[in-house]
Design an enzyme around this catalytic site. Structure first.
Site, PDB file in Angstrom:
ATOM      1  N   ASP A 113       0.803  -1.233   0.000  1.00  0.00           N
ATOM      2  CA  ASP A 113       0.000   0.000   0.000  1.00  0.00           C
ATOM      3  C   ASP A 113       0.835   1.282   0.000  1.00  0.00           C
ATOM      4  OD1 ASP A 113      -0.785  -0.848   3.458  1.00  0.00           O
ATOM      5  OD2 ASP A 113       0.928   0.279   2.691  1.00  0.00           O
ATOM      6  N   HIS A 134       6.801  -7.539  -1.214  1.00  0.00           N
ATOM      7  CA  HIS A 134       5.766  -8.091  -2.103  1.00  0.00           C
ATOM      8  C   HIS A 134       5.332  -7.077  -3.150  1.00  0.00           C
ATOM      9  CE1 HIS A 134       4.598 -11.258   1.164  1.00  0.00           C
ATOM     10  NE2 HIS A 134       5.665 -11.601   0.469  1.00  0.00           N
ATOM     11  N   ALA A 246      -1.430  -1.781  16.654  1.00  0.00           N
ATOM     12  CA  ALA A 246      -0.148  -1.129  16.315  1.00  0.00           C
ATOM     13  C   ALA A 246      -0.190   0.376  16.560  1.00  0.00           C
ATOM     14  CB  ALA A 246       0.178  -1.417  14.848  1.00  0.00           C
TER      15      ALA A 246
HETATM   16  C1  BV8 Z   1       7.397 -17.771  -3.261  1.00  0.00           C
HETATM   17  C2  BV8 Z   1       0.915  -9.288  -2.589  1.00  0.00           C
HETATM   18  C3  BV8 Z   1       8.755 -19.225  -4.548  1.00  0.00           C
HETATM   19  C4  BV8 Z   1      -0.270  -9.520  -3.480  1.00  0.00           C
HETATM   20  C5  BV8 Z   1       1.067 -11.286  -1.181  1.00  0.00           C
HETATM   21  C6  BV8 Z   1       7.629 -22.019   1.776  1.00  0.00           C
HETATM   22  C7  BV8 Z   1       8.651 -21.285   1.182  1.00  0.00           C
HETATM   23  C8  BV8 Z   1       8.392 -20.486   0.073  1.00  0.00           C
HETATM   24  C9  BV8 Z   1       7.092 -20.401  -0.447  1.00  0.00           C
HETATM   25  C10 BV8 Z   1       6.071 -21.114   0.139  1.00  0.00           C
HETATM   26  C11 BV8 Z   1       6.338 -21.917   1.249  1.00  0.00           C
HETATM   27  N1  BV8 Z   1       5.173 -22.493   1.617  1.00  0.00           N
HETATM   28  C12 BV8 Z   1       4.188 -22.064   0.799  1.00  0.00           C
HETATM   29  C13 BV8 Z   1       4.703 -21.249  -0.120  1.00  0.00           C
HETATM   30  C14 BV8 Z   1       3.944 -20.614  -1.188  1.00  0.00           C
HETATM   31  C15 BV8 Z   1       3.374 -19.266  -0.789  1.00  0.00           C
HETATM   32  C16 BV8 Z   1       2.813 -19.242   0.597  1.00  0.00           C
HETATM   33  O1  BV8 Z   1       3.466 -18.808   1.541  1.00  0.00           O
HETATM   34  N2  BV8 Z   1       1.569 -19.682   0.727  1.00  0.00           N
HETATM   35  C17 BV8 Z   1       0.894 -19.630   2.016  1.00  0.00           C
HETATM   36  C18 BV8 Z   1      -0.569 -19.280   1.825  1.00  0.00           C
HETATM   37  C19 BV8 Z   1       1.066 -20.971   2.678  1.00  0.00           C
HETATM   38  N3  BV8 Z   1       4.383 -18.238  -0.945  1.00  0.00           N
HETATM   39  C20 BV8 Z   1       4.554 -17.683  -2.151  1.00  0.00           C
HETATM   40  O2  BV8 Z   1       3.959 -18.043  -3.160  1.00  0.00           O
HETATM   41  C21 BV8 Z   1       5.592 -16.577  -2.249  1.00  0.00           C
HETATM   42  N4  BV8 Z   1       6.439 -16.880  -3.363  1.00  0.00           N
HETATM   43  O3  BV8 Z   1       7.763 -18.240  -2.247  1.00  0.00           O
HETATM   44  O4  BV8 Z   1       7.907 -18.107  -4.484  1.00  0.00           O
HETATM   45  C22 BV8 Z   1       9.347 -19.172  -5.886  1.00  0.00           C
HETATM   46  C23 BV8 Z   1      10.721 -19.133  -5.983  1.00  0.00           C
HETATM   47  C24 BV8 Z   1      11.280 -19.119  -7.251  1.00  0.00           C
HETATM   48  C25 BV8 Z   1      10.475 -19.092  -8.396  1.00  0.00           C
HETATM   49  C26 BV8 Z   1       9.081 -19.078  -8.271  1.00  0.00           C
HETATM   50  C27 BV8 Z   1       8.513 -19.127  -7.005  1.00  0.00           C
HETATM   51  C28 BV8 Z   1       4.948 -15.239  -2.575  1.00  0.00           C
HETATM   52  C29 BV8 Z   1       4.063 -14.804  -1.460  1.00  0.00           C
HETATM   53  C30 BV8 Z   1       3.586 -13.369  -1.698  1.00  0.00           C
HETATM   54  C31 BV8 Z   1       2.120 -13.351  -2.017  1.00  0.00           C
HETATM   55  N5  BV8 Z   1       1.653 -11.955  -2.139  1.00  0.00           N
HETATM   56  N6  BV8 Z   1       0.714  -9.985  -1.311  1.00  0.00           N
HETATM   57  C32 BV8 Z   1      -1.494  -8.781  -3.019  1.00  0.00           C
HETATM   58  O5  BV8 Z   1      -1.447  -8.059  -1.993  1.00  0.00           O
HETATM   59  O6  BV8 Z   1      -2.538  -8.897  -3.711  1.00  0.00           O
HETATM   60  S1  BV8 Z   1       0.756 -12.069   0.279  1.00  0.00           S
HETATM   61  C33 BV8 Z   1      -0.278 -11.139   1.275  1.00  0.00           C
HETATM   62  O7  BV8 Z   1      -0.726 -11.972   2.358  1.00  0.00           O
HETATM   63  C34 BV8 Z   1       0.388 -10.028   2.011  1.00  0.00           C
HETATM   64  O8  BV8 Z   1       1.346  -9.354   1.250  1.00  0.00           O
HETATM   65  C35 BV8 Z   1       1.004 -10.676   3.205  1.00  0.00           C
HETATM   66  O9  BV8 Z   1       2.324 -11.047   2.933  1.00  0.00           O
HETATM   67  C36 BV8 Z   1       0.283 -11.965   3.320  1.00  0.00           C
HETATM   68  C37 BV8 Z   1      -0.169 -12.248   4.701  1.00  0.00           C
HETATM   69  O10 BV8 Z   1      -1.005 -11.253   5.116  1.00  0.00           O
HETATM   70  P1  BV8 Z   1      -0.728 -10.460   6.487  1.00  0.00           P
HETATM   71  O11 BV8 Z   1       0.021  -9.249   6.126  1.00  0.00           O
HETATM   72  O12 BV8 Z   1      -0.148 -11.315   7.552  1.00  0.00           O
HETATM   73  O13 BV8 Z   1      -2.203 -10.089   6.822  1.00  0.00           O
HETATM   74  P2  BV8 Z   1      -3.277 -11.019   7.500  1.00  0.00           P
HETATM   75  O14 BV8 Z   1      -4.591 -10.442   7.146  1.00  0.00           O
HETATM   76  O15 BV8 Z   1      -2.992 -12.461   7.222  1.00  0.00           O
HETATM   77  O16 BV8 Z   1      -2.986 -10.814   9.052  1.00  0.00           O
HETATM   78  C38 BV8 Z   1      -3.108  -9.526   9.603  1.00  0.00           C
HETATM   79  C39 BV8 Z   1      -2.669  -9.649  11.040  1.00  0.00           C
HETATM   80  O17 BV8 Z   1      -2.704  -8.352  11.626  1.00  0.00           O
HETATM   81  C40 BV8 Z   1      -3.577 -10.534  11.888  1.00  0.00           C
HETATM   82  O18 BV8 Z   1      -2.768 -11.438  12.631  1.00  0.00           O
HETATM   83  C41 BV8 Z   1      -4.301  -9.552  12.828  1.00  0.00           C
HETATM   84  O19 BV8 Z   1      -4.465 -10.089  14.122  1.00  0.00           O
HETATM   85  C42 BV8 Z   1      -3.326  -8.401  12.883  1.00  0.00           C
HETATM   86  N7  BV8 Z   1      -3.948  -7.086  13.068  1.00  0.00           N
HETATM   87  C43 BV8 Z   1      -5.112  -6.616  12.516  1.00  0.00           C
HETATM   88  N8  BV8 Z   1      -5.279  -5.331  12.885  1.00  0.00           N
HETATM   89  C44 BV8 Z   1      -4.202  -4.980  13.633  1.00  0.00           C
HETATM   90  C45 BV8 Z   1      -3.355  -6.096  13.750  1.00  0.00           C
HETATM   91  N9  BV8 Z   1      -2.205  -6.061  14.452  1.00  0.00           N
HETATM   92  C46 BV8 Z   1      -1.871  -4.900  15.047  1.00  0.00           C
HETATM   93  N10 BV8 Z   1      -2.643  -3.786  14.982  1.00  0.00           N
HETATM   94  C47 BV8 Z   1      -3.799  -3.787  14.282  1.00  0.00           C
HETATM   95  N11 BV8 Z   1      -4.558  -2.665  14.236  1.00  0.00           N
END
Ligand code: BV8
Length: 256
Positions: A113, A134, A246
């Site tokens: 963002d 990302h 936060a």
């Molecule tokens: C890759 C951009 C390899 C797009 C995003 C192991 C190793 C490597 C890869 C993997 C692996 N295991 C699985 C994988 C594949 C995959 C993955 O991780 N899958 C998951 C679902 C299991 N990873 C990938 O594909 C990555 N690529 O590894 O490539 C490779 C290598 C060579 C060649 C080819 C490939 C790429 C991952 C990136 C994906 N893109 N975003 C878009 O935005 O549209 S991910 C997206 O979700 C975000 O960017 C962020 O990273 C992610 C998680 O979200 P969070 O930020 O944690 O948000 P969430 O809502 O989940 O949680 C919010 C938290 O905040 C909560 O806990 C809540 O309690 C808290 N909260 C809320 N309000 C507050 C607060 N805390 C404090 N104050 C508040 N007010």
């Protein structure tokens, strides 16, 4: 604030005072108080029947580029109408304080963002210490040449937008299944191995490789601290985990 959280905050402040090489990993939670839904928030309206995971993929783009382009344009417009909150500003002020002290504070953000950069601009903090691992909603990339642009029509006249290089414009973000930018991975690897304190803020710790960086820091001797509204995937593995918003915790936790 409950007594235990006060005790945790006092301990965390002491760690920060003595740390000279700090990595801060942020996720969607730090932008929630700016009005930007987190990745786990249920989507509403037109998007209610989709999940972010299914739209944030190359397959979704191949299948229906117009739908994916619409989703990202809507998210981009929402972000441009939001502002950095007290959490972003507290981090930027901490980076300024650290720079004056000859200390290093690097922000690795999973968010697309651009709010950390806008907070840094507001308080003249160093922008080269913010890494968007990302990518960014604000940068769009030609599918044929890879050329990036931030110069986009308001609103998009059509979806997807044709690029002037003969391809189409896709959002400059890292989709699931795509590799992170090499320079971002390089900066993350070096900083997580060399830091003496790793702070994770507002992330569920579900997405890799970012979710694994806390363990890299721990393996190299860093203390690890989490600030999160809810327990995350790895809360129990942090040396200290503070439950809170936060925008409320960071201004009292971080020096400025
Ligand atoms: C890759 C951009 C390899 C797009 C995003 C192991 C190793 C490597 C890869 C993997 C692996 N295991 C699985 C994988 C594949 C995959 C993955 O991780 N899958 C998951 C679902 C299991 N990873 C990938 O594909 C990555 N690529 O590894 O490539 C490779 C290598 C060579 C060649 C080819 C490939 C790429 C991952 C990136 C994906 N893109 N975003 C878009 O935005 O549209 S991910 C997206 O979700 C975000 O960017 C962020 O990273 C992610 C998680 O979200 P969070 O930020 O944690 O948000 P969430 O809502 O989940 O949680 C919010 C938290 O905040 C909560 O806990 C809540 O309690 C808290 N909260 C809320 N309000 C507050 C607060 N805390 C404090 N104050 C508040 N007010």
């Amino acid at each position: 604030m409950p007594v235990q959280e006060q005790i945790n905050l006092t301990r965390a402040r002491a760690w920060i005072e003595e740390s000279t090489r700090v990595v801060i990993l942020t996720g969607a939670g730090i932008s929630a108080e700016s009005g930007i839904p987190t990745f786990r928030d249920a989507m509403d309206g037109l998007w209610a029947r989709y999940s972010a995971e299914e739209l944030a993929t190359p397959e979704a783009w191949q299948r229906d580029p117009a739908l994916v382009s619409k989703w990202y344009e809507e998210r981009r417009r929402k972000v441009l109408n939001c502002a950095p909150n007290a959490g972003h500003l507290a981090i930027a002020r901490y980076q300024n304080w650290a720079k004056e002290q000859g200390r290093e504070v690097i922000v690795l953000t999973q968010n697309v963002d651009g709010l950390h950069f806008r907070a840094a601009k507001q308080v003249n903090a160093p922008e080269d210490a913010i890494i968007e691992v990302h990518g960014s909603l604000l940068r769009w990339r030609c599918t044929r040449t890879g050329n990036e642009t931030t110069d986009l029509p308001e609103p998009f006249e059509r979806h997807p937008l044709p690029s002037k290089f003969g391809g189409f414009l896709r959002p400059g973000v890292v989709w699931f299944g795509e590799a992170l930018p090499e320079d971002a991975v390089q900066r993350a690897d070096v900083s997580t191995r060399n830091c003496d304190l790793f702070i994770s803020i507002g992330t569920s710790g579900l997405v890799y490789p970012a979710a694994g960086w806390v363990f890299e820091a721990q393996r190299h001797g860093a203390k690890t601290l989490e600030v999160n509204r809810d327990p995350s995937q790895h809360s129990s593995e942090f040396d200290l985990s503070i439950r809170g918003m936060a925008g409320e915790v960071l201004p009292s936790l971080l020096p400025s």
